[in-house]
Write a protein that holds these residues in place. Structure first.
Motif, short mmCIF file in Angstrom:
data_model
loop_
_atom_site.label_atom_id
_atom_site.label_comp_id
_atom_site.label_asym_id
_atom_site.label_seq_id
_atom_site.Cartn_x
_atom_site.Cartn_y
_atom_site.Cartn_z
N ASP A 1 1.36 -1.00 0.07
CA ASP A 1 -0.11 -0.07 0.04
C ASP A 1 0.79 1.34 0.42
O ASP A 1 0.30 1.94 -0.27
N ALA A 2 2.02 1.12 0.88
CA ALA A 2 2.55 2.82 0.99
C ALA A 2 3.75 2.89 -0.59
O ALA A 2 3.59 3.75 -0.87
N ALA A 3 3.97 1.55 -1.32
CA ALA A 3 4.71 1.93 -2.05
C ALA A 3 3.89 2.21 -3.26
O ALA A 3 4.08 2.69 -4.91
N GLY A 4 2.37 1.62 -2.91
CA GLY A 4 1.52 1.90 -4.59
C GLY A 4 1.68 0.80 -5.17
O GLY A 4 0.66 0.56 -6.82
N ILE A 5 1.68 -0.17 -5.53
CA ILE A 5 2.19 -1.08 -5.74
C ILE A 5 1.47 -2.71 -5.65
O ILE A 5 1.84 -3.25 -6.27
N ARG A 6 0.07 -2.41 -5.11
CA ARG A 6 -0.35 -3.70 -4.72
C ARG A 6 -1.14 -4.57 -6.08
O ARG A 6 -1.09 -5.54 -5.67
N ASP A 7 -1.03 -3.54 -6.56
CA ASP A 7 -2.07 -3.99 -8.17
C ASP A 7 -1.13 -4.49 -9.28
O ASP A 7 -1.27 -4.94 -10.61
N GLU A 8 0.35 -3.78 -9.42
CA GLU A 8 0.90 -4.83 -10.78
C GLU A 8 2.00 -6.25 -9.81
O GLU A 8 2.94 -6.14 -9.73
N LYS A 9 0.70 -6.98 -10.32
CA LYS A 9 1.47 -8.00 -10.07
C LYS A 9 2.67 -9.01 -10.87
O LYS A 9 2.92 -9.43 -10.34
N LYS A 10 3.25 -8.88 -12.17
CA LYS A 10 4.08 -8.75 -12.66
C LYS A 10 5.29 -8.00 -12.61
O LYS A 10 6.48 -8.44 -12.82
N ALA A 11 5.20 -6.64 -11.97
CA ALA A 11 6.41 -6.42 -11.24
C ALA A 11 6.88 -6.44 -10.31
O ALA A 11 6.19 -7.48 -9.20
N PRO A 12 8.60 -6.62 -9.90
CA PRO A 12 9.26 -6.74 -8.84
C PRO A 12 8.32 -6.45 -7.29
O PRO A 12 7.92 -5.59 -7.43
N LEU A 13 9.15 -6.42 -6.42
CA LEU A 13 8.28 -6.88 -5.10
C LEU A 13 9.88 -5.89 -4.37
O LEU A 13 8.87 -4.75 -4.02
N PHE A 14 10.43 -6.12 -4.60
CA PHE A 14 11.34 -5.54 -3.96
C PHE A 14 12.18 -4.26 -4.73
O PHE A 14 12.96 -5.67 -5.18
N ARG A 15 11.49 -3.11 -5.14
CA ARG A 15 12.43 -2.03 -6.45
C ARG A 15 13.33 -1.69 -5.31
O ARG A 15 13.90 -1.29 -4.17
N SER A 16 14.27 -0.78 -7.16
CA SER A 16 15.26 0.13 -6.02
C SER A 16 15.11 1.36 -5.86
O SER A 16 14.05 1.61 -5.68
N VAL A 17 15.49 2.04 -5.63
CA VAL A 17 15.46 3.47 -4.94
C VAL A 17 16.60 4.15 -6.36
O VAL A 17 17.62 4.15 -5.91
N ASP A 18 15.99 5.52 -6.61
CA ASP A 18 16.70 6.59 -7.10
C ASP A 18 17.05 7.03 -6.45
O ASP A 18 17.09 6.99 -5.23
N LYS A 19 18.67 8.24 -6.41
CA LYS A 19 19.33 8.86 -5.40
C LYS A 19 18.01 9.89 -4.85
O LYS A 19 18.61 10.73 -3.58
N ARG A 20 16.95 10.49 -5.48
CA ARG A 20 16.42 10.75 -4.47
C ARG A 20 15.48 10.32 -3.57
O ARG A 20 14.59 11.01 -2.76
N ARG A 21 15.47 8.85 -2.96
CA ARG A 21 15.16 7.90 -2.46
C ARG A 21 13.62 7.15 -3.06
O ARG A 21 12.48 7.28 -2.50
N LEU A 22 13.51 7.78 -4.47
CA LEU A 22 11.76 7.47 -4.86
C LEU A 22 12.03 6.17 -5.36
O LEU A 22 12.88 5.27 -6.33
N LEU A 23 10.97 5.26 -5.31
CA LEU A 23 10.69 4.03 -5.72
C LEU A 23 10.89 3.63 -6.91
O LEU A 23 10.13 4.42 -8.16
N GLY A 24 11.66 2.87 -7.74
CA GLY A 24 11.97 2.47 -9.14
C GLY A 24 11.52 1.90 -9.63
O GLY A 24 10.21 1.20 -8.64
N ALA A 25 11.52 1.27 -11.36
CA ALA A 25 10.91 0.03 -11.60
C ALA A 25 11.28 -1.30 -11.68
O ALA A 25 10.97 -2.40 -12.03
N ASN A 26 12.82 -0.58 -11.03
CA ASN A 26 13.77 -1.68 -11.30
C ASN A 26 13.45 -2.70 -10.51
O ASN A 26 14.12 -2.21 -9.28
N PRO A 27 13.87 -3.93 -10.15
CA PRO A 27 14.42 -5.25 -8.95
C PRO A 27 15.27 -4.33 -8.60
O PRO A 27 16.71 -3.71 -9.05
N MET A 28 15.30 -5.09 -6.73
CA MET A 28 16.44 -4.21 -6.27
C MET A 28 17.95 -5.19 -6.49
O MET A 28 17.67 -6.37 -7.41
N THR A 29 18.88 -4.72 -6.54
CA THR A 29 19.94 -5.45 -7.32
C THR A 29 20.78 -6.02 -5.44
O THR A 29 20.23 -5.84 -4.21
N ARG A 30 21.45 -7.55 -5.98
CA ARG A 30 21.70 -8.02 -4.98
C ARG A 30 23.23 -7.10 -3.74
O ARG A 30 23.44 -7.43 -2.92
#
Length: 103
Positions: free
Chosen positions: A25-54
């Motif tokens: 809910d906080a990430a606003g990704i509840r309805d994005e069933k095919k997208a990565p669950l844990f995502r990277s953040v940009d330099k402004r600490r905003l959630l991106g569309a890419n998965p977190m890297t190792r």
């Protein structure tokens, strides 16, 4: 999770479902069933569309482990489900481990 054709039950915190619901809910990704669950953040600490890297995951684990007072050797592999997990965590205070939980 299945590995080698076998189903494995993995113990988890009894609050995990509520924590994941809050995250979705906080990430606003509840309805994005095919997208990565844990995502990277940009330099402004905003959630991106890419998965977190190792590397992202390791940095997060190291940062939170240090804040919880866990040893600097703590890494992603520390939290694998195995017989050593219980021994490792029994050697550390429960209060420190609680501060390591999902936020």
């Amino acid at each position: 999770h299945e590995k080698g054709g076998k189903r494995h039950e993995v113990p988890c915190n009894h609050n995990l479902e509520a924590a994941l619901d809050a995250y979705l809910d906080a990430a606003g990704i509840r309805d994005e069933k095919k997208a990565p669950l844990f995502r990277s953040v940009d330099k402004r600490r905003l959630l991106g569309a890419n998965p977190m890297t190792r590397k992202d995951v390791l940095k997060m684990v190291k940062r939170r482990a240090a804040a919880a007072g866990l040893p600097s050797s703590t890494c992603c592999h520390t939290f694998r489900v195995n017989d050593h997990r219980e021994t490792y965590f029994s050697e550390h205070q429960a209060d420190s481990l609680r501060s390591f939980s999902l936020r």
